[in-house]
Write a protein that holds these residues in place. Structure first.
Motif, PDB file in Angstrom:
ATOM      1  N   VAL A 197       0.846  -1.209   0.000  1.00 33.09           N
ATOM      2  CA  VAL A 197       0.000   0.000   0.000  1.00 33.09           C
ATOM      3  C   VAL A 197       0.878   1.255   0.000  1.00 33.09           C
ATOM      4  CG1 VAL A 197      -2.154  -0.794   1.020  1.00 33.09           C
ATOM      5  CG2 VAL A 197      -0.277  -0.259   2.507  1.00 33.09           C
ATOM      6  N   PRO A 198       0.452   2.262  -0.770  1.00 31.91           N
ATOM      7  CA  PRO A 198       1.235   3.497  -0.811  1.00 31.91           C
ATOM      8  C   PRO A 198       1.098   4.298   0.479  1.00 31.91           C
ATOM      9  CG  PRO A 198      -0.789   3.755  -2.075  1.00 31.91           C
ATOM     10  CD  PRO A 198      -0.751   2.323  -1.621  1.00 31.91           C
ATOM     11  N   PRO A 200       0.107   7.642   2.613  1.00 33.75           N
ATOM     12  CA  PRO A 200      -1.070   8.512   2.417  1.00 33.75           C
ATOM     13  C   PRO A 200      -0.816   9.657   1.441  1.00 33.75           C
ATOM     14  CG  PRO A 200      -0.447   8.410   4.756  1.00 33.75           C
ATOM     15  CD  PRO A 200       0.419   7.437   4.033  1.00 33.75           C
ATOM     16  N   MET A 201       0.371  10.244   1.458  1.00 35.51           N
ATOM     17  CA  MET A 201       0.585  11.376   0.538  1.00 35.51           C
ATOM     18  C   MET A 201       0.739  10.918  -0.916  1.00 35.51           C
ATOM     19  SD  MET A 201       0.072  14.452   1.343  1.00 35.51           S
ATOM     20  CE  MET A 201       0.461  15.348  -0.134  1.00 35.51           C
ATOM     21  N   LEU A 203      -1.005   8.418  -2.168  1.00 37.82           N
ATOM     22  CA  LEU A 203      -2.408   8.254  -2.544  1.00 37.82           C
ATOM     23  C   LEU A 203      -3.058   9.630  -2.732  1.00 37.82           C
ATOM     24  CD1 LEU A 203      -4.661   6.181  -2.938  1.00 37.82           C
ATOM     25  CD2 LEU A 203      -5.148   6.324  -0.502  1.00 37.82           C
ATOM     26  N   ALA A 204      -2.665  10.564  -1.879  1.00 37.91           N
ATOM     27  CA  ALA A 204      -3.242  11.916  -1.944  1.00 37.91           C
ATOM     28  C   ALA A 204      -2.954  12.582  -3.288  1.00 37.91           C
ATOM     29  CB  ALA A 204      -2.685  12.779  -0.822  1.00 37.91           C
ATOM     30  N   ASN A 207      -5.443  11.180  -5.619  1.00 37.56           N
ATOM     31  CA  ASN A 207      -6.783  11.653  -5.248  1.00 37.56           C
ATOM     32  C   ASN A 207      -6.966  13.120  -5.631  1.00 37.56           C
ATOM     33  OD1 ASN A 207      -7.714   9.230  -4.278  1.00 37.56           O
ATOM     34  ND2 ASN A 207      -7.212   9.643  -2.150  1.00 37.56           N
ATOM     35  N   ASN A 309       6.534  13.163   3.597  1.00 35.70           N
ATOM     36  CA  ASN A 309       5.923  11.924   4.047  1.00 35.70           C
ATOM     37  C   ASN A 309       6.840  10.721   3.776  1.00 35.70           C
ATOM     38  OD1 ASN A 309       2.736  10.251   3.370  1.00 35.70           O
ATOM     39  ND2 ASN A 309       3.735  10.579   5.294  1.00 35.70           N
ATOM     40  N   ARG A 323       5.120  -1.555   2.346  1.00 37.70           N
ATOM     41  CA  ARG A 323       4.071  -1.526   3.371  1.00 37.70           C
ATOM     42  C   ARG A 323       2.962  -2.523   3.010  1.00 37.70           C
ATOM     43  NH1 ARG A 323       2.476   3.240   5.711  1.00 37.70           N
ATOM     44  NH2 ARG A 323       0.678   3.350   4.347  1.00 37.70           N
ATOM     45  N   PRO A 324       2.785  -3.566   3.845  1.00 40.27           N
ATOM     46  CA  PRO A 324       1.737  -4.540   3.506  1.00 40.27           C
ATOM     47  C   PRO A 324       0.343  -4.015   3.822  1.00 40.27           C
ATOM     48  CG  PRO A 324       2.768  -5.128   5.589  1.00 40.27           C
ATOM     49  CD  PRO A 324       3.467  -3.881   5.106  1.00 40.27           C
ATOM     50  N   GLN A 325      -0.655  -4.572   3.144  1.00 42.53           N
ATOM     51  CA  GLN A 325      -2.048  -4.254   3.476  1.00 42.53           C
ATOM     52  C   GLN A 325      -2.352  -4.838   4.842  1.00 42.53           C
ATOM     53  OE1 GLN A 325      -5.203  -4.245   0.992  1.00 42.53           O
ATOM     54  NE2 GLN A 325      -4.095  -4.403  -0.927  1.00 42.53           N
ATOM     55  N   PHE A 326      -3.272  -4.245   5.546  1.00 46.30           N
ATOM     56  CA  PHE A 326      -3.712  -4.801   6.818  1.00 46.30           C
ATOM     57  C   PHE A 326      -4.598  -6.008   6.537  1.00 46.30           C
ATOM     58  CE2 PHE A 326      -6.970  -5.223  10.060  1.00 46.30           C
ATOM     59  CZ  PHE A 326      -6.197  -5.326  11.189  1.00 46.30           C
ATOM     60  N   ASP A 327      -4.371  -7.082   7.308  1.00 40.50           N
ATOM     61  CA  ASP A 327      -5.197  -8.274   7.188  1.00 40.50           C
ATOM     62  C   ASP A 327      -5.557  -8.702   8.605  1.00 40.50           C
ATOM     63  OD1 ASP A 327      -6.222 -10.814   7.001  1.00 40.50           O
ATOM     64  OD2 ASP A 327      -4.757 -11.532   5.546  1.00 40.50           O
TER      65      ASP A 327
ATOM     66  N   ARG B  21       1.594 -10.259  12.586  1.00 40.07           N
ATOM     67  CA  ARG B  21       2.709  -9.464  12.044  1.00 40.07           C
ATOM     68  C   ARG B  21       2.931  -8.170  12.814  1.00 40.07           C
ATOM     69  NH1 ARG B  21       1.171  -9.350   5.685  1.00 40.07           N
ATOM     70  NH2 ARG B  21      -0.626  -8.290   6.597  1.00 40.07           N
ATOM     71  N   ALA B 213      -5.708  15.903   1.584  1.00 39.43           N
ATOM     72  CA  ALA B 213      -5.498  14.447   1.483  1.00 39.43           C
ATOM     73  C   ALA B 213      -6.517  13.713   2.352  1.00 39.43           C
ATOM     74  CB  ALA B 213      -4.080  14.087   1.920  1.00 39.43           C
ATOM     75  N   GLU B 220     -13.261   9.788  -1.558  1.00 35.36           N
ATOM     76  CA  GLU B 220     -13.088   8.633  -2.455  1.00 35.36           C
ATOM     77  C   GLU B 220     -13.725   7.382  -1.849  1.00 35.36           C
ATOM     78  OE1 GLU B 220     -11.951   8.585  -5.485  1.00 35.36           O
ATOM     79  OE2 GLU B 220     -11.163  10.618  -5.616  1.00 35.36           O
ATOM     80  N   ASN B 304     -11.808  -6.870   5.882  1.00 35.76           N
ATOM     81  CA  ASN B 304     -10.463  -6.323   5.638  1.00 35.76           C
ATOM     82  C   ASN B 304     -10.536  -4.957   4.967  1.00 35.76           C
ATOM     83  OD1 ASN B 304      -8.470  -7.853   6.811  1.00 35.76           O
ATOM     84  ND2 ASN B 304      -8.552  -9.413   5.201  1.00 35.76           N
ATOM     85  N   ASN B 308      -8.978  -1.783   6.638  1.00 38.44           N
ATOM     86  CA  ASN B 308      -7.901  -1.068   5.930  1.00 38.44           C
ATOM     87  C   ASN B 308      -8.236   0.418   5.803  1.00 38.44           C
ATOM     88  OD1 ASN B 308      -5.396  -2.407   4.802  1.00 38.44           O
ATOM     89  ND2 ASN B 308      -6.931  -3.982   4.450  1.00 38.44           N
ATOM     90  N   ARG B 311      -7.568   1.977   9.138  1.00 40.83           N
ATOM     91  CA  ARG B 311      -6.126   2.152   9.381  1.00 40.83           C
ATOM     92  C   ARG B 311      -5.582   3.294   8.527  1.00 40.83           C
ATOM     93  NH1 ARG B 311      -0.933  -1.451   7.772  1.00 40.83           N
ATOM     94  NH2 ARG B 311      -1.653  -0.714   5.741  1.00 40.83           N
ATOM     95  N   HIS B 316      -3.928   9.055   7.662  1.00 35.77           N
ATOM     96  CA  HIS B 316      -4.260  10.366   7.093  1.00 35.77           C
ATOM     97  C   HIS B 316      -4.443  11.415   8.205  1.00 35.77           C
ATOM     98  CE1 HIS B 316      -4.863   8.368   3.232  1.00 35.77           C
ATOM     99  NE2 HIS B 316      -4.905   9.556   2.677  1.00 35.77           N
ATOM    100  N   LEU B 319      -1.111  12.424   9.207  1.00 37.36           N
ATOM    101  CA  LEU B 319      -0.602  13.307   8.148  1.00 37.36           C
ATOM    102  C   LEU B 319      -1.186  14.719   8.309  1.00 37.36           C
ATOM    103  CD1 LEU B 319       0.939  13.393   5.353  1.00 37.36           C
ATOM    104  CD2 LEU B 319      -1.261  12.904   4.303  1.00 37.36           C
TER     105      LEU B 319
END
Lengths: 331, 344
Positions: A197-198, A200-201, A203-204, A207, A309, A323-327, B21, B213, B220, B304, B308, B311, B316, B319
């Motif tokens: 996952v990217p 936040p900035m 992704l911003a 967006n 960032n 950065r892994p996705q949350f699972d 993890r 952001a 979104e 999930n 996600n 999280r 954000h 940020l």
């Protein structure tokens, strides 16, 4: 009659430097030098203009006779630090707008890349980890072009502009593969990167491009032009990659795909696209011109904050890369 | 009719143990401390020794029997410890293809709350709070904080409007009500700012990229999935509507310190407090629980996705605070006025 404060606004100052009691204020078209006392007065005027305080308050703050305040403001206007709101053109052609944009682009880019991260990387105080992190985010940013470029085509109304935006998309949509190739040469697997996952900035940025695409095709196009402006010629980006490879032991195979991508951008002449689009715009009213410019400048600020960032996250050794996705079953 | 299972039973196979993890493990002198979210598990002596032997194998890829064989232990002993650690929440057993299992909305609510409380920790210790309460923050940072809060609250028009317009049938009444109750709240902040700045300056002012952001991420998500959107929005609401006296006292202490160091913000702070009271009067702290009660059971993918989003929202929000702290320190102009053809 309009108040004095509502008649003037401040020009953007891109950099302030100083030595021996003098301050140099860099505007997009000139450098204005002020003594310490005048600089202090200028700062007070700058804070006063958008406030509720009257001329008497400013006069007290400046320690200046109230009758002299308009003359001082007039002098600031003549120096280029202020401008009269009424002097703005009521309308302009697309090409006139492009000339204004071209005149400020270098100043905007200098602001976007003024973040200390770049100096840190070039001086050897960076790390391979920071370089890698930046590259991962660049991968996401490039892949995310697929979230905003086609959207801009969908929201464009004039046929020639739609056509130009679609052609740009067709030429760019899969460029993230270059960054994937680089990252694989740094030892990552394809799934590690593709499923990450990217920040936040990062992704911003996409967006914000989506917001611009929905708002106004010219607002979107100026943002795109700012981004393309960062890759106009090799002189601007070669030193960063070459130096990083040397300082942080980045293998040549990881750098080569990035150069291939940048060369392709130059070859497509994407930096001329904004001009090509504006040729199809006969008239832009002042309000729309302001909004378009504002999108461009907000994008510049996004780039600065993006860099912040990236540095902040990747400099922490314990943060996962990528950065892994949350699972919920694994985290 | 769909069947629901408990969150802990979402994984039917109890044979592929994984050390979560996001745990951190520390150990000294025969003791092991495992931390996950806000909880801590302490193992001592033999349990600690056994855990240290098992730890490299807890990737979710190996069955208990083969792990036991590898570390030369009895499988029953290995299983007993791992099941205890699962109950404590630090180990999970990986699914053997049970992708179709469903979780009820209320089970999701509990899971969401546990994780969000942990994700919010970084927000509460952000250096900006300390700078403001000790008077170290600059005027630009303090006024910037007020402007960015205004922009964020005013953006209810964007994300709450979008969420209501794109809501699922179950979510629509909740999201419609939320929008209708909140859309005037930006004006509460604007009233405070108007004691320092002309109204047209406030209305024309621009948010920081980091505030944009946060708002755009809400926008979104609101377009894409109304439940995931509110899962993220709830994390933001949790910072405002704690309903807990110690948190309320901390907020009051913050405002008192801000008034003391920055007397010119007196009226602004009145508007902050007026907004908090307006929010509390709406009793939004219960809104998400009611939503979770009304949604159909959720698939693993939906769980999930919604987590996600929560999280990412925490990131954000961090940020948003970073932006106020660093951007206004570097670029001290406030309010931030938009461009026009002569400004550049």
């Amino acid at each position: 009659m309009a108040s004095l404060a509502s008649q003037y606004r401040t020009k953007r100052v891109y950099e302030i430097t100083g030595s021996e009691g003098r301050r140099q204020l860099r505007l997009s078209d000139r450098v204005v030098e002020l003594g310490e006392r005048e600089f202090d007065w200028y700062q007070k005027v700058e804070a006063w203009l958008p406030s509720l305080r009257g001329v008497a308050d400013l006069s007290r703050e400046l320690g200046m006779d109230e009758a002299k305040v308009p003359r001082f403001i007039d002098a600031l206007e003549k120096s280029g630090l202020l401008y009269r709101v009424d002097d703005a053109p009521k309308t302009m052609t697309g090409l006139e707008f492009h000339a204004r944009f071209s005149a400020v682009l270098d100043s905007w880019l200098s602001q976007a890349f003024a973040h200390p991260f770049w100096e840190r990387m070039m001086s050897g105080r960076g790390s391979a980890r920071l370089f890698t992190g930046w590259l991962i985010e660049l991968y996401h940013y490039t892949k995310n072009a697929n979230r905003h470029m086609p959207l801009s085509c969908a929201h464009a109304h004039e046929k020639p502009i739609k056509q130009l935006r679609a052609k740009h998309y067709a030429e760019e949509w899969n460029h993230y593969h270059y960054f994937m190739k680089s990252l694989k040469n740094l030892g990552f697997t394809e799934s590690q990167i593709a499923e990450s996952v990217p920040l936040p900035m990062t992704l911003a940025l996409s967006n914000f491009m989506r917001q611009a695409a929905r708002q106004d095709i010219l607002a979107y196009s100026i943002c795109s032009a700012v981004l393309e402006g960062t890759t106009v010629n090799r002189k601007t980006y070669n030193p960063y990659y070459d130096k990083s490879a040397e300082l942080y032991g980045i293998p040549k195979e990881a750098i080569a795909p990035i150069y291939q991508h940048l060369d392709l951008d130059v070859q497509y002449q994407h930096s001329d696209l904004f001009r090509d689009i504006l040729e199809h715009v006969p008239e832009i009213p002042a309000q729309r011109a302001s909004e378009i410019l504002d999108y461009g400048h907000q994008l510049v600020e996004h780039i600065w904050q993006w860099t912040e960032n990236i540095e902040k996250y990747y400099q922490v050794e314990s943060n996962p890369v990528p950065r892994p996705q949350f699972d919920f079953a694994r985290d | 009719m769909p069947t629901t299972t408990r969150a802990a039973e979402f994984r039917t196979s109890k044979d592929l143990p994984l050390l979560r993890r996001t745990t951190t493990v520390a150990g000294t002198n025969g003791q092991v401390v495992i931390r996950h979210l806000n909880e801590e598990v302490v193992l001592e002596n033999e349990a600690a020794h056994l855990f240290n032997k098992l730890r490299p194998e807890l990737s979710g890829a190996s069955a208990i029997a083969s792990i036991a064989e590898k570390v030369a232990e009895r499988p029953a002993r290995v299983r007993a410890l791992l099941e205890q650690l699962e109950k404590a929440g630090v180990v999970s057993f990986q699914a053997g293809g049970n992708e179709g299992a469903l979780m009820s909305g209320m089970e999701f609510y509990e899971l969401h709350r546990r994780h969000c409380n942990a994700w919010l920790e970084d927000i509460y210790v952000h250096p900006l709070w300390e700078k403001i309460t000790t008077g170290k923050a600059t005027r630009a940072q303090v006024l910037g904080f007020a402007f960015e809060k205004y922009h964020y609250i005013e953006a209810a028009f964007e994300h709450m409007g979008t969420a209501a317009a794109n809501a699922t049938p179950e979510m629509m009444p909740h999201l419609a009500r939320h929008f209708i109750e909140e859309y005037t709240h930006g004006d509460i902040y604007r009233k405070g700012l108007r004691t320092l700045f002309p109204d047209d300056v406030i209305l024309r002012s621009q948010p920081l990229p980091s505030t944009r952001a946060l708002v755009n991420y809400l926008n979104e998500t609101a377009q894409r999935n109304s439940f995931a959107y509110y899962s993220g929005n709830e994390l933001l609401q949790m910072t405002e509507n704690t309903g807990d006296q110690s948190a309320a006292d901390a907020v009051n202490d913050f405002y008192d310190a801000m008034r003391k160091h920055y007397p010119y913000t007196d009226k602004l702070i009145d508007s902050f407090i007026a907004h908090t009271r307006a929010d509390q009067a709406l009793e939004h702290q219960d809104a998400f629980r009611l939503m979770c009660k009304s949604v159909p059971p959720l698939t693993r993918r939906e769980v999930n996705d919604a987590l996600n989003v929560a999280r990412n929202m925490a990131e954000h929000l961090l940020l948003f605070l970073d932006g106020i702290d660093t951007f206004y320190a570097k670029f001290a102009t406030v309010p931030r006025l938009p461009c026009d053809p002569l400004s550049e």
